[in-house]
Design a protein around this motif. Structure first.
Motif, PDB file in Angstrom:
ATOM      1  N   LEU A 133       2.316  -4.270 -15.167  1.00 55.23           N
ATOM      2  CA  LEU A 133       0.996  -3.724 -14.832  1.00 55.23           C
ATOM      3  C   LEU A 133       0.400  -4.467 -13.641  1.00 55.23           C
ATOM      4  O   LEU A 133      -0.150  -3.847 -12.719  1.00 55.23           O
ATOM      5  CB  LEU A 133       0.067  -3.828 -16.041  1.00 55.23           C
ATOM      6  N   LEU A 134       0.518  -5.785 -13.646  1.00 55.41           N
ATOM      7  CA  LEU A 134      -0.024  -6.585 -12.549  1.00 55.41           C
ATOM      8  C   LEU A 134       0.683  -6.258 -11.236  1.00 55.41           C
ATOM      9  O   LEU A 134       0.031  -6.089 -10.184  1.00 55.41           O
ATOM     10  CB  LEU A 134       0.131  -8.076 -12.877  1.00 55.41           C
ATOM     11  N   ILE A 135       2.003  -6.131 -11.292  1.00 62.78           N
ATOM     12  CA  ILE A 135       2.761  -5.782 -10.082  1.00 62.78           C
ATOM     13  C   ILE A 135       2.395  -4.376  -9.613  1.00 62.78           C
ATOM     14  O   ILE A 135       2.245  -4.115  -8.410  1.00 62.78           O
ATOM     15  CB  ILE A 135       4.276  -5.898 -10.349  1.00 62.78           C
ATOM     16  N   GLY A 136       2.223  -3.453 -10.577  1.00 61.81           N
ATOM     17  CA  GLY A 136       1.831  -2.087 -10.226  1.00 61.81           C
ATOM     18  C   GLY A 136       0.495  -2.042  -9.517  1.00 61.81           C
ATOM     19  O   GLY A 136       0.317  -1.309  -8.532  1.00 61.81           O
ATOM     20  N   CYS A 137      -0.462  -2.837  -9.995  1.00 63.11           N
ATOM     21  CA  CYS A 137      -1.779  -2.894  -9.347  1.00 63.11           C
ATOM     22  C   CYS A 137      -1.679  -3.478  -7.942  1.00 63.11           C
ATOM     23  O   CYS A 137      -2.363  -3.005  -7.014  1.00 63.11           O
ATOM     24  CB  CYS A 137      -2.737  -3.718 -10.211  1.00 63.11           C
ATOM     25  N   TRP A 138      -0.825  -4.496  -7.798  1.00 55.33           N
ATOM     26  CA  TRP A 138      -0.626  -5.064  -6.459  1.00 55.33           C
ATOM     27  C   TRP A 138      -0.049  -4.024  -5.498  1.00 55.33           C
ATOM     28  O   TRP A 138      -0.494  -3.892  -4.356  1.00 55.33           O
ATOM     29  CB  TRP A 138       0.290  -6.283  -6.540  1.00 55.33           C
ATOM     30  N   LEU A 139       0.929  -3.253  -5.966  1.00 53.63           N
ATOM     31  CA  LEU A 139       1.545  -2.240  -5.115  1.00 53.63           C
ATOM     32  C   LEU A 139       0.547  -1.159  -4.718  1.00 53.63           C
ATOM     33  O   LEU A 139       0.562  -0.677  -3.575  1.00 53.63           O
ATOM     34  CB  LEU A 139       2.751  -1.619  -5.832  1.00 53.63           C
ATOM     35  N   ILE A 140      -0.314  -0.765  -5.665  1.00 52.20           N
ATOM     36  CA  ILE A 140      -1.358   0.220  -5.322  1.00 52.20           C
ATOM     37  C   ILE A 140      -2.236  -0.316  -4.197  1.00 52.20           C
ATOM     38  O   ILE A 140      -2.641   0.424  -3.297  1.00 52.20           O
ATOM     39  CB  ILE A 140      -2.209   0.550  -6.561  1.00 52.20           C
ATOM     40  N   CYS A 141      -2.517  -1.626  -4.253  1.00 52.59           N
ATOM     41  CA  CYS A 141      -3.361  -2.251  -3.223  1.00 52.59           C
ATOM     42  C   CYS A 141      -2.670  -2.303  -1.861  1.00 52.59           C
ATOM     43  O   CYS A 141      -3.291  -2.024  -0.827  1.00 52.59           O
ATOM     44  CB  CYS A 141      -3.715  -3.675  -3.637  1.00 52.59           C
ATOM     45  N   ASP A 142      -1.385  -2.667  -1.860  1.00 50.30           N
ATOM     46  CA  ASP A 142      -0.749  -3.041  -0.592  1.00 50.30           C
ATOM     47  C   ASP A 142       0.160  -1.976   0.016  1.00 50.30           C
ATOM     48  O   ASP A 142       0.392  -1.998   1.227  1.00 50.30           O
ATOM     49  CB  ASP A 142       0.053  -4.330  -0.788  1.00 50.30           C
ATOM     50  N   ILE A 143       0.685  -1.056  -0.795  1.00 47.97           N
ATOM     51  CA  ILE A 143       1.574  -0.045  -0.217  1.00 47.97           C
ATOM     52  C   ILE A 143       0.876   0.803   0.851  1.00 47.97           C
ATOM     53  O   ILE A 143       1.503   1.185   1.848  1.00 47.97           O
ATOM     54  CB  ILE A 143       2.190   0.834  -1.337  1.00 47.97           C
ATOM     55  N   PRO A 144      -0.443   1.123   0.694  1.00 52.30           N
ATOM     56  CA  PRO A 144      -1.113   1.876   1.776  1.00 52.30           C
ATOM     57  C   PRO A 144      -1.031   1.203   3.139  1.00 52.30           C
ATOM     58  O   PRO A 144      -1.198   1.868   4.170  1.00 52.30           O
ATOM     59  CB  PRO A 144      -2.561   1.963   1.282  1.00 52.30           C
ATOM     60  N   ILE A 145      -0.781  -0.118   3.166  1.00 48.92           N
ATOM     61  CA  ILE A 145      -0.627  -0.823   4.441  1.00 48.92           C
ATOM     62  C   ILE A 145       0.496  -0.185   5.266  1.00 48.92           C
ATOM     63  O   ILE A 145       0.418  -0.078   6.493  1.00 48.92           O
ATOM     64  CB  ILE A 145      -0.327  -2.325   4.189  1.00 48.92           C
ATOM     65  N   ILE A 146       1.541   0.275   4.548  1.00 44.60           N
ATOM     66  CA  ILE A 146       2.698   0.863   5.236  1.00 44.60           C
ATOM     67  C   ILE A 146       2.290   2.085   6.048  1.00 44.60           C
ATOM     68  O   ILE A 146       2.787   2.316   7.155  1.00 44.60           O
ATOM     69  CB  ILE A 146       3.779   1.242   4.205  1.00 44.60           C
ATOM     70  N   PHE A 147       1.376   2.863   5.503  1.00 46.32           N
ATOM     71  CA  PHE A 147       1.019   4.141   6.122  1.00 46.32           C
ATOM     72  C   PHE A 147      -0.251   4.063   6.969  1.00 46.32           C
ATOM     73  O   PHE A 147      -0.457   4.903   7.852  1.00 46.32           O
ATOM     74  CB  PHE A 147       0.829   5.206   5.037  1.00 46.32           C
ATOM     75  N   ALA A 148      -1.101   3.056   6.715  1.00 42.36           N
ATOM     76  CA  ALA A 148      -2.405   3.014   7.382  1.00 42.36           C
ATOM     77  C   ALA A 148      -2.416   2.159   8.633  1.00 42.36           C
ATOM     78  O   ALA A 148      -3.372   2.211   9.411  1.00 42.36           O
ATOM     79  CB  ALA A 148      -3.468   2.507   6.406  1.00 42.36           C
ATOM     80  N   MET A 149      -1.380   1.349   8.829  1.00 40.45           N
ATOM     81  CA  MET A 149      -1.386   0.426   9.966  1.00 40.45           C
ATOM     82  C   MET A 149      -0.182   0.671  10.869  1.00 40.45           C
ATOM     83  O   MET A 149       0.887   1.076  10.396  1.00 40.45           O
ATOM     84  CB  MET A 149      -1.344  -1.027   9.465  1.00 40.45           C
ATOM     85  N   PRO A 150      -0.349   0.385  12.135  1.00 34.92           N
ATOM     86  CA  PRO A 150       0.817   0.407  13.029  1.00 34.92           C
ATOM     87  C   PRO A 150       1.816  -0.661  12.571  1.00 34.92           C
ATOM     88  O   PRO A 150       1.420  -1.770  12.194  1.00 34.92           O
ATOM     89  CB  PRO A 150       0.227   0.063  14.410  1.00 34.92           C
ATOM     90  N   ASN A 151       3.085  -0.316  12.580  1.00 32.21           N
ATOM     91  CA  ASN A 151       4.115  -1.239  12.098  1.00 32.21           C
ATOM     92  C   ASN A 151       3.808  -1.683  10.665  1.00 32.21           C
ATOM     93  O   ASN A 151       4.026  -2.846  10.302  1.00 32.21           O
ATOM     94  CB  ASN A 151       4.248  -2.459  13.011  1.00 32.21           C
ATOM     95  N   GLY A 152       3.298  -0.751   9.885  1.00 36.01           N
ATOM     96  CA  GLY A 152       2.861  -1.081   8.531  1.00 36.01           C
ATOM     97  C   GLY A 152       3.968  -1.619   7.657  1.00 36.01           C
ATOM     98  O   GLY A 152       3.749  -2.541   6.859  1.00 36.01           O
ATOM     99  N   LEU A 153       5.158  -1.061   7.787  1.00 33.82           N
ATOM    100  CA  LEU A 153       6.279  -1.521   6.955  1.00 33.82           C
ATOM    101  C   LEU A 153       6.616  -2.971   7.256  1.00 33.82           C
ATOM    102  O   LEU A 153       6.878  -3.765   6.337  1.00 33.82           O
ATOM    103  CB  LEU A 153       7.501  -0.630   7.195  1.00 33.82           C
ATOM    104  N   GLU A 154       6.612  -3.332   8.536  1.00 39.16           N
ATOM    105  CA  GLU A 154       6.899  -4.719   8.920  1.00 39.16           C
ATOM    106  C   GLU A 154       5.813  -5.662   8.393  1.00 39.16           C
ATOM    107  O   GLU A 154       6.111  -6.762   7.921  1.00 39.16           O
ATOM    108  CB  GLU A 154       7.010  -4.840  10.449  1.00 39.16           C
ATOM    109  N   VAL A 155       4.568  -5.212   8.499  1.00 40.23           N
ATOM    110  CA  VAL A 155       3.465  -6.033   7.983  1.00 40.23           C
ATOM    111  C   VAL A 155       3.617  -6.227   6.480  1.00 40.23           C
ATOM    112  O   VAL A 155       3.463  -7.337   5.957  1.00 40.23           O
ATOM    113  CB  VAL A 155       2.104  -5.364   8.298  1.00 40.23           C
ATOM    114  N   PHE A 156       3.936  -5.138   5.782  1.00 41.02           N
ATOM    115  CA  PHE A 156       4.108  -5.216   4.330  1.00 41.02           C
ATOM    116  C   PHE A 156       5.224  -6.198   3.976  1.00 41.02           C
ATOM    117  O   PHE A 156       5.065  -7.007   3.045  1.00 41.02           O
ATOM    118  CB  PHE A 156       4.418  -3.829   3.769  1.00 41.02           C
TER     119      PHE A 156
END
Length: 353
Positions: A133-156
């Protein structure tokens, strides 16, 4: 960066410490006050994290979802949703490019996921589920970084290890503290219960009875009554059938009296074969009717001695009303005097005044 992580951790631990104090005094404050203070506490801890962000290169993040997730998971929606609304509105007022994803993915998403598992919060052994559950909540928080930022995957990829480890370690530390608090609360409640409970009959003992009834006299409407109940010829029962049978009869009588307990009726063991009953928020006639019912119930009940033998017993009862400007102790004394009169008059009856 690590200084900011430690600052966020300090806020979380301080939140836990203050919440522990609130829970300790929960019985002394109203439910409304408890929930209001809890909501203020969680909201303030989240808002404080807004101003202590963790810097990863050019990006600023924090651990805001952890208080929301823990309170949603362990305490349910009342505290979590209210805190979410307050903290979310504060973040909206702060504005900035990351405002919308920060609210949606950093707060709302993890909170709703934790609420979905709230009913399983008391299953202490399911540690893998809690970690997931804790990991799932973290992923909900941080996975949008991949799509919302330039080079999001690298940042993630760059921040994933430190972010996940910091969240997991913080979550584990807080979880350990919560479990320790729960264990301490359980032990405290057990000690408090044993201190106020008669070990044989499981009724309130004399000291606890006086504490509880004193509060009831203050909070309930006028017209309070005290009844003293004494099992007739109890010594003969002990001498004839033995003390184990005598104890069993005391337990059975306690069960009979316990069935009459309500918000306005409280039963306790006074000592020996004597029981004490508080009756509140009633009339003199209704109090007498209740005592007559109890007297009849004890008289008609068949007490099991063994597989082949049953006996019947009787009881003497004294009833007294709590007069204006009188004390509870004085009323108990009046009821005891009436009990003595009932026994002197031949037992198996009740006397009131």
């Amino acid at each position: 960066m690590f200084q900011s992580i430690l600052s966020n951790l300090a806020i979380i631990l301080l939140t836990h410490l203050i919440m522990s104090m609130l829970m300790h005094y929960r019985k002394r404050i109203t439910s409304f006050t408890y929930h209001t203070l809890s909501i203020i506490l969680v909201s303030c801890s989240i808002i404080a994290m807004f101003y202590l962000p963790i810097r990863f290169g050019d990006f600023w993040l924090d651990m805001r979802f952890i208080p929301l997730v823990f309170f949603a998971y362990f305490h349910g929606w009342k505290i979590a949703i209210s805190s979410l609304i307050i903290a979310g509105f504060w973040r909206f007022l702060m504005g900035g490019d990351g405002m919308v994803p920060g609210i949606l993915f950093g707060m709302i998403g993890p909170t709703l996921l934790a609420l979905a598992f709230h009913s399983r919060a008391n299953i202490e052994s399911n540690y893998l589920e809690k970690l997931s559950l804790l990991i799932g909540c973290w992923l909900i928080c941080d996975i949008p970084i991949i799509f919302a930022m330039p080079n999001g995957l690298e940042v993630f990829k760059d921040i994933a290890f430190i972010r996940s480890i910091s969240f997991i370690i913080t979550g584990i530390i807080w979880y350990i503290f919560i479990m320790q608090n729960r264990q301490l609360k359980y032990l405290y409640d057990e000690l408090e219960k044993q201190a106020g409970e008669d070990p044989l009959t499981k009724l309130l003992n004399k000291r606890k009875f006086f504490d509880v009834v004193t509060d009831k006299v203050k909070s309930l409407k006028p017209n309070h009554y005290i009844a003293m109940v004494d099992i007739d010829h109890f010594k003969n029962i002990n001498d004839t059938y033995g003390h184990l049978i005598g104890d069993k009869i005391l337990i059975d009588v306690a069960h009979i009296l316990k069935d009459y307990e309500t918000k306005f009726i409280q039963v306790g063991r006074y000592g020996g074969e004597e029981f004490i009953i508080y009756i509140g928020n009633t009339t003199n006639e209704d109090a007498k009717k209740l005592i007559e019912q109890i007297h009849k119930k004890i008289k008609e009940h068949e007490f099991i001695i063994d597989e082949y033998q049953h006996i019947k017993i009787t009881a003497s009862i004294g009833l007294a009303s709590l007069e204006d400007n009188s004390t509870l102790l004085h009323t108990v004394n009046k009821a005891d005097i009436n009990l003595y009169r009932a026994k002197q008059s031949g037992r198996n009856r009740f006397v009131c005044s």
